[in-house]
Write a protein that holds these residues in place. Structure first.
Motif, PDB file in Angstrom:
ATOM      1  N   PRO A 170      -6.968   9.738  -8.025  1.00 26.93           N
ATOM      2  CA  PRO A 170      -6.274  10.385  -6.914  1.00 26.93           C
ATOM      3  C   PRO A 170      -4.801   9.988  -6.846  1.00 26.93           C
ATOM      4  CG  PRO A 170      -7.544   8.533  -6.111  1.00 26.93           C
ATOM      5  CD  PRO A 170      -7.888   8.677  -7.564  1.00 26.93           C
ATOM      6  N   GLY A 171      -4.026  10.821  -6.174  1.00 27.88           N
ATOM      7  CA  GLY A 171      -2.608  10.515  -5.987  1.00 27.88           C
ATOM      8  C   GLY A 171      -1.809  11.792  -5.865  1.00 27.88           C
ATOM      9  N   SER A 172      -0.699  11.723  -5.136  1.00 29.91           N
ATOM     10  CA  SER A 172       0.156  12.886  -4.947  1.00 29.91           C
ATOM     11  C   SER A 172       1.556  12.601  -5.469  1.00 29.91           C
ATOM     12  CB  SER A 172       0.242  13.242  -3.451  1.00 29.91           C
ATOM     13  OG  SER A 172       0.955  12.238  -2.736  1.00 29.91           O
ATOM     14  N   TYR A 173       2.304  13.653  -5.666  1.00 29.99           N
ATOM     15  CA  TYR A 173       3.696  13.518  -6.124  1.00 29.99           C
ATOM     16  C   TYR A 173       4.469  12.649  -5.144  1.00 29.99           C
ATOM     17  CZ  TYR A 173       8.281  14.884  -7.962  1.00 29.99           C
ATOM     18  OH  TYR A 173       9.545  14.872  -8.516  1.00 29.99           O
ATOM     19  N   GLU A 174       4.311  12.939  -3.850  1.00 34.09           N
ATOM     20  CA  GLU A 174       5.069  12.207  -2.825  1.00 34.09           C
ATOM     21  C   GLU A 174       4.710  10.726  -2.824  1.00 34.09           C
ATOM     22  OE1 GLU A 174       5.991  10.130   0.680  1.00 34.09           O
ATOM     23  OE2 GLU A 174       3.932  10.709   0.200  1.00 34.09           O
ATOM     24  N   GLY A 175       3.403  10.433  -2.945  1.00 31.01           N
ATOM     25  CA  GLY A 175       2.976   9.037  -2.933  1.00 31.01           C
ATOM     26  C   GLY A 175       3.502   8.266  -4.127  1.00 31.01           C
ATOM     27  N   ILE A 176       3.477   8.889  -5.296  1.00 32.97           N
ATOM     28  CA  ILE A 176       3.990   8.233  -6.499  1.00 32.97           C
ATOM     29  C   ILE A 176       5.502   8.038  -6.399  1.00 32.97           C
ATOM     30  CG2 ILE A 176       4.324   8.478  -8.990  1.00 32.97           C
ATOM     31  CD1 ILE A 176       1.667  10.021  -9.067  1.00 32.97           C
ATOM     32  N   PRO A 230       7.030   5.424 -19.202  1.00 39.35           N
ATOM     33  CA  PRO A 230       6.957   5.927 -17.815  1.00 39.35           C
ATOM     34  C   PRO A 230       5.600   6.491 -17.424  1.00 39.35           C
ATOM     35  CG  PRO A 230       8.983   6.652 -18.872  1.00 39.35           C
ATOM     36  CD  PRO A 230       8.141   6.042 -19.942  1.00 39.35           C
ATOM     37  N   VAL A 231       5.025   7.360 -18.256  1.00 43.63           N
ATOM     38  CA  VAL A 231       3.753   8.001 -17.925  1.00 43.63           C
ATOM     39  C   VAL A 231       2.612   6.990 -17.961  1.00 43.63           C
ATOM     40  CG1 VAL A 231       2.103   9.775 -18.609  1.00 43.63           C
ATOM     41  CG2 VAL A 231       4.555  10.252 -18.725  1.00 43.63           C
ATOM     42  N   ALA A 232       2.615   6.121 -18.968  1.00 40.97           N
ATOM     43  CA  ALA A 232       1.565   5.098 -19.055  1.00 40.97           C
ATOM     44  C   ALA A 232       1.636   4.146 -17.863  1.00 40.97           C
ATOM     45  CB  ALA A 232       1.705   4.326 -20.363  1.00 40.97           C
ATOM     46  N   ASN A 233       2.843   3.806 -17.438  1.00 31.76           N
ATOM     47  CA  ASN A 233       3.027   2.895 -16.309  1.00 31.76           C
ATOM     48  C   ASN A 233       2.528   3.525 -15.003  1.00 31.76           C
ATOM     49  OD1 ASN A 233       4.798   1.733 -13.955  1.00 31.76           O
ATOM     50  ND2 ASN A 233       4.945   0.210 -15.600  1.00 31.76           N
ATOM     51  N   ILE A 234       2.902   4.786 -14.788  1.00 34.37           N
ATOM     52  CA  ILE A 234       2.486   5.481 -13.560  1.00 34.37           C
ATOM     53  C   ILE A 234       0.966   5.609 -13.496  1.00 34.37           C
ATOM     54  CG2 ILE A 234       2.541   7.678 -12.311  1.00 34.37           C
ATOM     55  CD1 ILE A 234       5.390   8.081 -13.404  1.00 34.37           C
ATOM     56  N   THR A 235       0.359   6.081 -14.590  1.00 35.57           N
ATOM     57  CA  THR A 235      -1.087   6.325 -14.561  1.00 35.57           C
ATOM     58  C   THR A 235      -1.877   5.030 -14.407  1.00 35.57           C
ATOM     59  OG1 THR A 235      -1.087   6.359 -16.998  1.00 35.57           O
ATOM     60  CG2 THR A 235      -0.981   8.482 -15.872  1.00 35.57           C
TER      61      THR A 235
END
Length: 255
Positions: A170-176, A230-235
């Motif tokens: 779960p997660g949203s653009y705003e939350g990230i 960046p993508v690996a860190n976010i996920t």
């Protein structure tokens, strides 16, 4: 099937003897076909042709060659093995591709070429419904491969969200975005060298300031094994937040 009707020819010509080749795969069989002067004489050659083709078919059937599959973001060995009907599951798929995958079967990167054995290909051919699902999934992956993301914070978040969706994270653009701006101000190379984690030898890194043990524990398959990516860190951070807080959307401070 021989054509019906009479074939006109001068009576002075000798009886024409022709040959036709009945092919099955790579084999061919030369069969005599006697020119008929009456329509009713033609069908007599049909049984011989049919028998020859039937007899030659089993020996000429080509073997199924191994297939090659290109990994896309979000793939796992178990998912690929299930979709392609690999006998022996992900363990067999990993064993067949150990050299390409490496020591960790959970770390498969997009673009990696996997060999799927001939037996799996034969099973797909005998299961139309599963083949249809596989074809649909391949079409979806083809669309995914053509999706381009901007090489900036907006593109990284959007790509991460697409991968998270595939893994039910779960997660949203705003939350990230909100948490990234607090943790790193959008700098993927950010590192904290002064807090207690740094003192312990595990500094927080990347957009969402993840320490190495947390990154490894919550790394999402299909993303780079690099906390600065960046993508690996976010996920990975969102995967961790989902496990501890229910969602990255519920994080509003140090976590």
């Amino acid at each position: 099937m021989p054509a019906k009707g009479k074939h006109r020819r001068p009576k002075s010509n000798p009886l024409a003897r022709r040959f036709v080749a009945a092919g099955t795969g790579g084999a061919a069989l030369a069969l005599p076909m006697i020119g008929a002067t009456a329509a009713e004489a033609a069908p007599s050659t049909a049984p011989a042709v049919a028998q020859a083709v039937t007899a030659a078919s089993p020996a000429a059937a080509p073997a199924k060659a191994p297939a090659t599959y290109s990994v896309v973001a979000g793939d796992t060995l178990s998912g690929i093995a299930q979709e392609h009907g690999v006998s022996g599951g992900w363990q067999k798929l990993y064993e067949d591709n150990r050299k390409a995958v490496g020591a960790d079967p959970s770390l498969i990167r997009p673009g990696l070429k996997l060999t799927i054995g001939g037996k799996a290909a034969a099973e797909r051919a005998s299961a139309p419904e599963r083949a249809d699902r596989s074809a649909a999934r391949t079409a979806t992956q083809a669309v995914a491969k053509t999706t381009t993301y901007a090489n900036n914070l907006d593109g990284w978040i959007r790509e991460a969200l697409d991968i998270m969706k595939q893994h039910n994270i779960p997660g949203s653009y705003e939350g990230i975005h909100r948490n990234i701006m607090r943790e790193s101000s959008g700098n993927p190379m950010a590192i904290n060298n002064w807090d207690s984690n740094a003192a312990a030898g595990t500094p927080s890194k990347g957009l969402l300031q993840v320490i190495a043990p947390t990154f490894q524990a919550y790394h999402v398959p299909g993303t780079a094994n690099d906390a600065y990516d960046p993508v690996a860190n976010i996920t990975a951070a969102c995967n961790y937040a989902a496990d501890r807080y229910g969602s990255i959307d519920n994080v509003n401070g140090p976590y």
